[in-house]
Design an enzyme around this catalytic site. Structure first.
Site, short mmCIF file in Angstrom:
data_model
loop_
_atom_site.label_atom_id
_atom_site.label_comp_id
_atom_site.label_asym_id
_atom_site.label_seq_id
_atom_site.Cartn_x
_atom_site.Cartn_y
_atom_site.Cartn_z
N CYS A 9 0.46 -1.01 0.18
CA CYS A 9 -0.12 0.36 0.06
C CYS A 9 0.54 1.01 0.41
CB CYS A 9 -0.75 -0.30 1.23
SG CYS A 9 -0.26 0.57 2.94
N ARG A 15 -3.56 -0.33 5.70
CA ARG A 15 -3.92 -1.23 4.08
C ARG A 15 -3.13 -2.91 4.61
NH1 ARG A 15 -4.84 1.58 -0.53
NH2 ARG A 15 -3.22 2.20 -0.33
N ASP A 123 -8.61 3.77 1.57
CA ASP A 123 -7.15 3.88 2.27
C ASP A 123 -8.32 4.39 3.15
OD1 ASP A 123 -5.07 4.75 3.72
OD2 ASP A 123 -4.28 6.23 2.46
#
Length: 154
Positions: A9, A15, A123
Protein backbone atom coordinates in the site's frame (compact mmCIF):
# COMPACT_ATOMS: atom_id res chain seq x y z
CA UNK A 1 0.15 -21.91 -4.42
CA UNK A 2 2.59 -19.07 -3.84
CA UNK A 3 5.36 -19.54 -1.32
CA UNK A 4 6.15 -15.86 -0.72
CA UNK A 5 3.54 -13.09 -0.83
CA UNK A 6 4.14 -9.34 -0.52
CA UNK A 7 1.29 -6.92 0.26
CA UNK A 8 1.72 -3.29 -0.81
CA UNK A 9 0.00 0.00 0.00
CA UNK A 10 1.19 3.60 0.32
CA UNK A 11 2.94 3.95 3.67
CA UNK A 12 2.80 0.36 4.94
CA UNK A 13 0.96 1.24 8.17
CA UNK A 14 -2.71 0.59 7.31
CA UNK A 15 -3.85 -1.69 4.51
CA UNK A 16 -0.77 -3.77 3.75
CA UNK A 17 0.09 -4.70 7.36
CA UNK A 18 -3.56 -5.57 7.93
CA UNK A 19 -3.52 -7.80 4.84
CA UNK A 20 -0.21 -9.35 5.89
CA UNK A 21 -1.49 -10.11 9.38
CA UNK A 22 -4.80 -11.50 8.19
CA UNK A 23 -3.23 -13.73 5.53
CA UNK A 24 -0.61 -15.00 7.97
CA UNK A 25 -3.29 -15.69 10.58
CA UNK A 26 -5.49 -17.71 8.21
CA UNK A 27 -2.63 -19.54 6.50
CA UNK A 28 -1.15 -20.64 9.83
CA UNK A 29 -4.59 -21.83 10.96
CA UNK A 30 -4.79 -23.89 7.75
CA UNK A 31 -1.29 -25.31 8.30
CA UNK A 32 0.15 -23.67 5.19
CA UNK A 33 3.80 -22.74 4.82
CA UNK A 34 3.58 -19.36 3.09
CA UNK A 35 5.81 -16.37 3.88
CA UNK A 36 4.02 -13.02 4.08
CA UNK A 37 5.49 -9.53 4.23
CA UNK A 38 4.32 -6.02 3.46
CA UNK A 39 5.80 -2.80 2.16
CA UNK A 40 4.84 0.68 1.07
CA UNK A 41 5.46 2.53 -2.16
CA UNK A 42 6.51 5.60 -0.16
CA UNK A 43 8.89 6.00 2.76
CA UNK A 44 6.64 8.17 4.94
CA UNK A 45 6.59 5.77 7.89
CA UNK A 46 9.66 3.54 7.53
CA UNK A 47 10.43 1.82 10.83
CA UNK A 48 7.09 2.71 12.42
CA UNK A 49 4.52 0.19 13.67
CA UNK A 50 1.11 -0.03 12.01
CA UNK A 51 -1.37 2.76 12.70
CA UNK A 52 -2.91 2.37 16.18
CA UNK A 53 -6.37 2.04 14.63
CA UNK A 54 -5.18 -0.81 12.41
CA UNK A 55 -3.69 -2.55 15.44
CA UNK A 56 -6.94 -2.05 17.36
CA UNK A 57 -9.16 -3.34 14.53
CA UNK A 58 -6.94 -6.39 14.07
CA UNK A 59 -6.62 -7.13 17.78
CA UNK A 60 -10.42 -7.01 18.18
CA UNK A 61 -10.62 -9.81 15.60
CA UNK A 62 -7.82 -11.95 17.02
CA UNK A 63 -5.01 -10.87 14.67
CA UNK A 64 -1.78 -9.44 16.07
CA UNK A 65 0.10 -6.97 13.85
CA UNK A 66 1.83 -4.96 16.59
CA UNK A 67 5.29 -6.38 15.81
CA UNK A 68 5.25 -5.28 12.16
CA UNK A 69 7.32 -2.30 11.02
CA UNK A 70 6.84 -0.22 7.90
CA UNK A 71 9.33 -0.47 5.07
CA UNK A 72 9.54 0.71 1.50
CA UNK A 73 9.35 -1.76 -1.37
CA UNK A 74 12.63 -2.35 -3.21
CA UNK A 75 13.41 -3.78 -6.65
CA UNK A 76 14.82 -6.91 -4.97
CA UNK A 77 11.36 -7.71 -3.64
CA UNK A 78 10.26 -8.66 -7.16
CA UNK A 79 12.84 -11.45 -7.22
CA UNK A 80 12.14 -12.55 -3.63
CA UNK A 81 8.32 -12.73 -3.77
CA UNK A 82 6.34 -14.77 -6.26
CA UNK A 83 3.10 -12.92 -5.58
CA UNK A 84 2.85 -9.15 -5.08
CA UNK A 85 -0.60 -7.82 -4.24
CA UNK A 86 -1.31 -4.09 -4.25
CA UNK A 87 -4.14 -2.21 -2.53
CA UNK A 88 -5.04 0.21 -5.34
CA UNK A 89 -4.32 1.60 -8.80
CA UNK A 90 -2.32 4.57 -7.51
CA UNK A 91 0.18 2.25 -5.86
CA UNK A 92 0.39 0.07 -8.96
CA UNK A 93 1.26 3.22 -10.89
CA UNK A 94 3.77 4.26 -8.22
CA UNK A 95 5.51 0.90 -8.56
CA UNK A 96 5.71 1.33 -12.31
CA UNK A 97 7.05 4.87 -12.03
CA UNK A 98 9.65 3.96 -9.41
CA UNK A 99 10.68 0.46 -10.41
CA UNK A 100 9.88 0.23 -14.12
CA UNK A 101 8.97 -3.00 -15.92
CA UNK A 102 9.70 -5.20 -12.91
CA UNK A 103 6.50 -3.89 -11.34
CA UNK A 104 4.40 -5.50 -14.08
CA UNK A 105 4.20 -8.66 -11.94
CA UNK A 106 2.22 -6.83 -9.25
CA UNK A 107 -1.57 -7.23 -9.22
CA UNK A 108 -4.51 -5.62 -7.47
CA UNK A 109 -5.32 -7.58 -4.33
CA UNK A 110 -9.11 -7.51 -4.78
CA UNK A 111 -8.80 -8.58 -8.42
CA UNK A 112 -6.54 -11.50 -7.53
CA UNK A 113 -8.99 -12.54 -4.81
CA UNK A 114 -11.84 -12.54 -7.34
CA UNK A 115 -13.80 -9.91 -5.43
CA UNK A 116 -13.64 -7.04 -7.91
CA UNK A 117 -11.41 -6.92 -11.01
CA UNK A 118 -11.04 -3.12 -10.80
CA UNK A 119 -11.66 -2.73 -7.10
CA UNK A 120 -9.45 -0.98 -4.64
CA UNK A 121 -9.03 -1.39 -0.92
CA UNK A 122 -10.09 2.00 0.49
CA UNK A 123 -7.38 3.81 2.43
CA UNK A 124 -8.66 4.38 5.99
CA UNK A 125 -5.72 6.59 7.04
CA UNK A 126 -7.69 9.86 7.22
CA UNK A 127 -10.80 8.20 8.62
CA UNK A 128 -12.08 6.78 11.88
CA UNK A 129 -11.72 3.40 13.56
CA UNK A 130 -14.95 2.37 11.84
CA UNK A 131 -13.24 2.63 8.42
CA UNK A 132 -10.29 0.59 9.70
CA UNK A 133 -12.75 -2.08 10.83
CA UNK A 134 -14.44 -2.05 7.41
CA UNK A 135 -11.00 -2.28 5.78
CA UNK A 136 -10.16 -5.27 7.98
CA UNK A 137 -13.42 -6.98 7.02
CA UNK A 138 -12.81 -6.45 3.30
CA UNK A 139 -9.24 -7.71 3.58
CA UNK A 140 -10.39 -10.69 5.63
CA UNK A 141 -12.87 -11.61 2.90
CA UNK A 142 -10.14 -11.25 0.26
CA UNK A 143 -7.68 -13.31 2.31
CA UNK A 144 -10.16 -16.17 2.71
CA UNK A 145 -10.87 -16.18 -1.03
CA UNK A 146 -7.17 -16.05 -1.91
CA UNK A 147 -6.31 -18.93 0.38
CA UNK A 148 -9.23 -20.95 -0.93
CA UNK A 149 -8.13 -20.38 -4.53
CA UNK A 150 -4.53 -21.32 -3.68
CA UNK A 151 -5.67 -24.52 -1.94
CA UNK A 152 -8.16 -25.41 -4.69
CA UNK A 153 -6.76 -24.13 -7.99
CA UNK A 154 -9.19 -24.24 -10.91
Amino acid sequence: MPRRVLLVCTGNICRSPLAEGILRHHSQAAGLNIEFDSAGTHSYHVGEPPDARAIQAARARGVNIEQLRARRIEAEDFARFDCILVADHANLQALQARLGPVSQTAQLLLAKAGIDPRGEVPDPYYASLREFEACFDLLDRAARKLLSSWLNPA
